[in-house]
Scaffold this motif. Structure first.
Motif, PDB file in Angstrom:
ATOM      1  N   GLY A  98       0.822  -1.213   0.000  1.00  0.00           N
ATOM      2  CA  GLY A  98       0.000   0.000   0.000  1.00  0.00           C
ATOM      3  C   GLY A  98       0.850   1.254   0.000  1.00  0.00           C
ATOM      4  N   GLU A  99       1.917   1.229   0.775  1.00  0.00           N
ATOM      5  CA  GLU A  99       2.838   2.364   0.817  1.00  0.00           C
ATOM      6  C   GLU A  99       3.524   2.550  -0.534  1.00  0.00           C
ATOM      7  OE1 GLU A  99       4.600   2.655   5.284  1.00  0.00           O
ATOM      8  OE2 GLU A  99       5.069   0.804   4.234  1.00  0.00           O
ATOM      9  N   THR A 100       3.895   1.437  -1.172  1.00  0.00           N
ATOM     10  CA  THR A 100       4.567   1.525  -2.472  1.00  0.00           C
ATOM     11  C   THR A 100       3.637   2.075  -3.538  1.00  0.00           C
ATOM     12  OG1 THR A 100       6.096  -0.277  -1.954  1.00  0.00           O
ATOM     13  CG2 THR A 100       5.707   0.179  -4.281  1.00  0.00           C
ATOM     14  N   TYR A 101       2.391   1.609  -3.550  1.00  0.00           N
ATOM     15  CA  TYR A 101       1.421   2.143  -4.511  1.00  0.00           C
ATOM     16  C   TYR A 101       1.293   3.653  -4.347  1.00  0.00           C
ATOM     17  CZ  TYR A 101      -3.098   3.833  -6.025  1.00  0.00           C
ATOM     18  OH  TYR A 101      -4.078   4.619  -6.572  1.00  0.00           O
ATOM     19  N   ALA A 102       1.152   4.097  -3.092  1.00  0.00           N
ATOM     20  CA  ALA A 102       1.006   5.531  -2.829  1.00  0.00           C
ATOM     21  C   ALA A 102       2.246   6.297  -3.278  1.00  0.00           C
ATOM     22  CB  ALA A 102       0.746   5.762  -1.337  1.00  0.00           C
ATOM     23  N   GLN A 103       3.416   5.711  -3.073  1.00  0.00           N
ATOM     24  CA  GLN A 103       4.653   6.382  -3.458  1.00  0.00           C
ATOM     25  C   GLN A 103       4.771   6.481  -4.976  1.00  0.00           C
ATOM     26  OE1 GLN A 103       8.159   4.803  -1.565  1.00  0.00           O
ATOM     27  NE2 GLN A 103       9.549   6.149  -2.658  1.00  0.00           N
ATOM     28  N   ILE A 104       4.466   5.402  -5.679  1.00  0.00           N
ATOM     29  CA  ILE A 104       4.534   5.422  -7.146  1.00  0.00           C
ATOM     30  C   ILE A 104       3.549   6.446  -7.716  1.00  0.00           C
ATOM     31  CG2 ILE A 104       3.992   4.061  -9.215  1.00  0.00           C
ATOM     32  CD1 ILE A 104       5.286   1.663  -7.782  1.00  0.00           C
ATOM     33  N   LYS A 105       2.384   6.533  -7.103  1.00  0.00           N
ATOM     34  CA  LYS A 105       1.389   7.513  -7.562  1.00  0.00           C
ATOM     35  C   LYS A 105       1.893   8.941  -7.316  1.00  0.00           C
ATOM     36  CE  LYS A 105      -3.545   8.478  -7.490  1.00  0.00           C
ATOM     37  NZ  LYS A 105      -4.878   8.002  -7.049  1.00  0.00           N
ATOM     38  N   ALA A 106       2.502   9.151  -6.151  1.00  0.00           N
ATOM     39  CA  ALA A 106       3.018  10.484  -5.815  1.00  0.00           C
ATOM     40  C   ALA A 106       4.180  10.883  -6.707  1.00  0.00           C
ATOM     41  CB  ALA A 106       3.453  10.510  -4.346  1.00  0.00           C
ATOM     42  N   GLU A 107       4.927   9.889  -7.179  1.00  0.00           N
ATOM     43  CA  GLU A 107       6.105  10.157  -8.006  1.00  0.00           C
ATOM     44  C   GLU A 107       5.822  10.104  -9.501  1.00  0.00           C
ATOM     45  OE1 GLU A 107       9.272   8.156  -4.795  1.00  0.00           O
ATOM     46  OE2 GLU A 107       8.737   7.093  -6.633  1.00  0.00           O
ATOM     47  N   ALA A 108       4.551   9.994  -9.886  1.00  0.00           N
ATOM     48  CA  ALA A 108       4.201   9.745 -11.286  1.00  0.00           C
ATOM     49  C   ALA A 108       4.787  10.767 -12.258  1.00  0.00           C
ATOM     50  CB  ALA A 108       2.680   9.699 -11.439  1.00  0.00           C
ATOM     51  N   ALA A 109       4.852  12.012 -11.848  1.00  0.00           N
ATOM     52  CA  ALA A 109       5.384  13.055 -12.739  1.00  0.00           C
ATOM     53  C   ALA A 109       6.892  12.961 -12.892  1.00  0.00           C
ATOM     54  CB  ALA A 109       4.999  14.439 -12.212  1.00  0.00           C
ATOM     55  N   ASN A 110       7.554  12.330 -11.939  1.00  0.00           N
ATOM     56  CA  ASN A 110       9.007  12.168 -11.975  1.00  0.00           C
ATOM     57  C   ASN A 110       9.364  10.833 -11.311  1.00  0.00           C
ATOM     58  OD1 ASN A 110      11.770  12.635 -12.238  1.00  0.00           O
ATOM     59  ND2 ASN A 110      11.887  13.834 -10.352  1.00  0.00           N
ATOM     60  N   PRO A 111       9.154   9.728 -12.036  1.00  0.00           N
ATOM     61  CA  PRO A 111       9.315   8.403 -11.431  1.00  0.00           C
ATOM     62  C   PRO A 111      10.722   8.161 -10.877  1.00  0.00           C
ATOM     63  CG  PRO A 111       8.211   8.246 -13.550  1.00  0.00           C
ATOM     64  CD  PRO A 111       8.731   9.650 -13.436  1.00  0.00           C
ATOM     65  N   LYS A 112      10.754   7.611  -9.668  1.00  0.00           N
ATOM     66  CA  LYS A 112      12.034   7.268  -9.045  1.00  0.00           C
ATOM     67  C   LYS A 112      12.351   5.782  -9.209  1.00  0.00           C
ATOM     68  CE  LYS A 112      12.616  11.393  -7.100  1.00  0.00           C
ATOM     69  NZ  LYS A 112      11.403  12.072  -7.582  1.00  0.00           N
ATOM     70  N   ALA A 113      11.303   4.953  -9.291  1.00  0.00           N
ATOM     71  CA  ALA A 113      11.480   3.500  -9.395  1.00  0.00           C
ATOM     72  C   ALA A 113      11.381   3.034 -10.842  1.00  0.00           C
ATOM     73  CB  ALA A 113      10.431   2.783  -8.551  1.00  0.00           C
ATOM     74  N   ASP A 114      11.960   1.875 -11.087  1.00  0.00           N
ATOM     75  CA  ASP A 114      11.867   1.234 -12.404  1.00  0.00           C
ATOM     76  C   ASP A 114      10.983  -0.012 -12.346  1.00  0.00           C
ATOM     77  OD1 ASP A 114      13.864   3.019 -13.572  1.00  0.00           O
ATOM     78  OD2 ASP A 114      15.324   1.909 -12.375  1.00  0.00           O
ATOM     79  N   ILE A 115      11.187  -0.810 -11.314  1.00  0.00           N
ATOM     80  CA  ILE A 115      10.453  -2.073 -11.149  1.00  0.00           C
ATOM     81  C   ILE A 115       9.749  -2.084  -9.798  1.00  0.00           C
ATOM     82  CG2 ILE A 115      10.838  -4.514 -10.541  1.00  0.00           C
ATOM     83  CD1 ILE A 115      10.631  -4.389 -13.426  1.00  0.00           C
ATOM     84  N   TRP A 116       8.512  -2.538  -9.821  1.00  0.00           N
ATOM     85  CA  TRP A 116       7.731  -2.784  -8.610  1.00  0.00           C
ATOM     86  C   TRP A 116       7.547  -4.285  -8.537  1.00  0.00           C
ATOM     87  CZ3 TRP A 116       1.981  -0.773  -8.196  1.00  0.00           C
ATOM     88  CH2 TRP A 116       1.446  -1.126  -6.948  1.00  0.00           C
ATOM     89  N   TRP A 117       8.234  -4.917  -7.597  1.00  0.00           N
ATOM     90  CA  TRP A 117       8.254  -6.379  -7.545  1.00  0.00           C
ATOM     91  C   TRP A 117       7.624  -6.900  -6.251  1.00  0.00           C
ATOM     92  CZ3 TRP A 117      10.481 -10.323  -4.571  1.00  0.00           C
ATOM     93  CH2 TRP A 117      10.390 -11.602  -5.141  1.00  0.00           C
ATOM     94  N   GLY A 118       6.617  -7.768  -6.418  1.00  0.00           N
ATOM     95  CA  GLY A 118       5.979  -8.411  -5.281  1.00  0.00           C
ATOM     96  C   GLY A 118       4.851  -7.588  -4.704  1.00  0.00           C
ATOM     97  N   GLY A 119       4.207  -8.160  -3.697  1.00  0.00           N
ATOM     98  CA  GLY A 119       3.050  -7.521  -3.090  1.00  0.00           C
ATOM     99  C   GLY A 119       1.762  -7.978  -3.755  1.00  0.00           C
ATOM    100  N   THR A 120       0.670  -7.882  -3.029  1.00  0.00           N
ATOM    101  CA  THR A 120      -0.615  -8.351  -3.543  1.00  0.00           C
ATOM    102  C   THR A 120      -0.977  -7.654  -4.848  1.00  0.00           C
ATOM    103  OG1 THR A 120      -1.681  -6.734  -2.109  1.00  0.00           O
ATOM    104  CG2 THR A 120      -1.570  -8.985  -1.300  1.00  0.00           C
ATOM    105  N   GLY A 121      -1.740  -8.367  -5.660  1.00  0.00           N
ATOM    106  CA  GLY A 121      -2.026  -7.875  -6.999  1.00  0.00           C
ATOM    107  C   GLY A 121      -3.022  -6.742  -7.089  1.00  0.00           C
ATOM    108  N   ASP A 122      -3.872  -6.573  -6.054  1.00  0.00           N
ATOM    109  CA  ASP A 122      -4.910  -5.539  -6.146  1.00  0.00           C
ATOM    110  C   ASP A 122      -4.337  -4.143  -6.395  1.00  0.00           C
ATOM    111  OD1 ASP A 122      -7.286  -7.289  -5.382  1.00  0.00           O
ATOM    112  OD2 ASP A 122      -6.030  -7.531  -3.614  1.00  0.00           O
ATOM    113  N   PRO A 123      -3.324  -3.685  -5.622  1.00  0.00           N
ATOM    114  CA  PRO A 123      -2.755  -2.360  -5.904  1.00  0.00           C
ATOM    115  C   PRO A 123      -2.049  -2.295  -7.261  1.00  0.00           C
ATOM    116  CG  PRO A 123      -2.237  -3.055  -3.670  1.00  0.00           C
ATOM    117  CD  PRO A 123      -2.776  -4.255  -4.383  1.00  0.00           C
ATOM    118  N   HIS A 124      -1.440  -3.411  -7.686  1.00  0.00           N
ATOM    119  CA  HIS A 124      -0.822  -3.441  -9.017  1.00  0.00           C
ATOM    120  C   HIS A 124      -1.898  -3.226 -10.092  1.00  0.00           C
ATOM    121  CE1 HIS A 124       3.394  -4.873  -8.353  1.00  0.00           C
ATOM    122  NE2 HIS A 124       2.884  -5.325  -7.213  1.00  0.00           N
ATOM    123  N   LEU A 125      -3.061  -3.861  -9.919  1.00  0.00           N
ATOM    124  CA  LEU A 125      -4.146  -3.701 -10.883  1.00  0.00           C
ATOM    125  C   LEU A 125      -4.698  -2.278 -10.849  1.00  0.00           C
ATOM    126  CD1 LEU A 125      -6.022  -7.081 -10.336  1.00  0.00           C
ATOM    127  CD2 LEU A 125      -4.828  -6.382 -12.421  1.00  0.00           C
TER     128      LEU A 125
END
Length: 342
Positions: free
Chosen positions: A62-89
């Motif tokens: 949940g924290e990672t999803y929120a972080q990726i959303k917050a960073e959308a204009a300037n992405p810091k991550a390349d790969i999001w690996w693992g964690g339940t599929g609901d936030p990935h979807l």
């Protein structure tokens, strides 16, 4: 020679980063959502195999999803690996992740491919795990309590202050529980149940696996987690019994996504392909991670919960992974459950 060459490349890359700005050909930023003991060997193995320097951050899904959303204009991550599929979807629906159709899809279990198809190839299944709970057998015996076998048992007065579960806003495990109970009981009864359970909850943790560790140490008598997290404690010798709830239960499809706008896109695809191989997925065994891997040829730990022996529901990943439904259920939980006094 291969290992020596890989190590040399990694050292050269590290030296380059010390003197110059980050160079895409030499690094990869991974947000990892499984336990640290599995994240680390994955990173080490990839670095040895490719010579690419990995910068890894471990957080709850949940924290990672929120972080990726917050960073959308300037992405810091390349790969999001693992964690339940609901936030990935949800991230896929919101365009936060990159479409990528791996040639290895033919090697994967049907549920992993279905996950990719549902997300229009913006995510893919890398492992699966069933939801359940565990209890400390020694503590139960001391208090001469009947062993809990069903979801309903956890609301009994016997377990007041003795149940630990994660907060569904931070934890994919706990959101999976929320969505599972809605599907098992119907929404009204599920929220009545969650309100009753709240009276017995001693702590809402950030990490979904934390309650399993609390049960192992006797800090909490009961912990709601994915069953494989509790199995880890059993294998390590803790006095723990793992339960598949009698009413039926849901499951997760742990997923992997490439972040849209990734600065190291080529390396992200290298990780993606590597992480779908039997060799990479086999790292889970040594890391004492007891999920079911998505590659059909990957070794499944003998201790992994047997899906055929569990009353699994037909979990609706598309509905409960959607932005609207996930946001609605979390807001309702905050208002009707999380806000209740203890």
């Amino acid at each position: 020679m291969t290992n020596l060459k890989s190590v040399t490349l990694a050292v050269m890359a590290a030296g380059a980063f010390a003197s110059f700005p980050a160079r895409a050909a030499e690094e990869l930023v991974v947000y990892c959502n499984v336990q640290e003991e599995w994240c680390r060997p994955m990173v080490t193995a990839f670095e040895k195999a490719t010579g690419i320097k990995v910068l890894m951050t471990r957080k709850s899904v949940g924290e990672t999803y929120a972080q990726i959303k917050a960073e959308a204009a300037n992405p810091k991550a390349d790969i999001w690996w693992g964690g339940t599929g609901d936030p990935h979807l949800q991230a896929a629906e919101e365009g936060l992740t990159e479409p990528y159709k791996s040639p290895k899809l033919a090697e994967l279990q049907p549920w992993a491919v279905k996950q990719a198809e549902a997300a229009k190839y913006r995510t893919v299944g890398v492992y699966a795990g069933a939801l359940g709970f565990s209890y400390n057998t020694e503590e139960l015996a001391k208090r001469k309590l009947a062993a809990p076998k069903c979801w309903a048992d956890l609301t009994k007065a016997d377990f007041k202050g003795e149940v630990q579960v994660a907060n569904p806003n931070a934890s994919g495990t706990s959101y999976n529980m929320l969505a599972t109970l809605v599907q098992v009981m119907g929404e009204d009864k599920a929220f009545d149940y969650l309100k009753a359970l709240h009276k017995n909850v001693n702590q809402y943790t950030k990490a979904g696996a934390a309650p399993a560790r609390a049960v192992a140490t006797g800090e909490s008598m009961v912990g709601i987690t994915f069953m494989h997290d509790a199995v880890t404690q059993v294998v390590e010798g803790a006095p723990v019994k793992v339960v598949a709830p009698c009413e039926g239960t849901g499951y997760e499809i742990g997923s992997m996504s490439i972040v849209k706008g990734a600065k190291n896109m080529a390396n992200a695809k290298k990780w993606y392909e590597w992480a779908l191989t039997p060799e990479a997925q086999g790292i889970a065994v040594g890391a004492k991670a007891y999920q079911v891997p998505s590659n059909k040829a990957a070794p499944t730990p003998a201790q992994a919960p047997k899906f055929a022996e569990i009353k699994l529901i037909d979990y609706d990943f598309v509905k409960y992974g959607s932005t609207a439904e996930r946001s609605r259920l979390l807001a309702k939980w905050d208002k009707e459950v999380g806000a209740l006094p203890k």
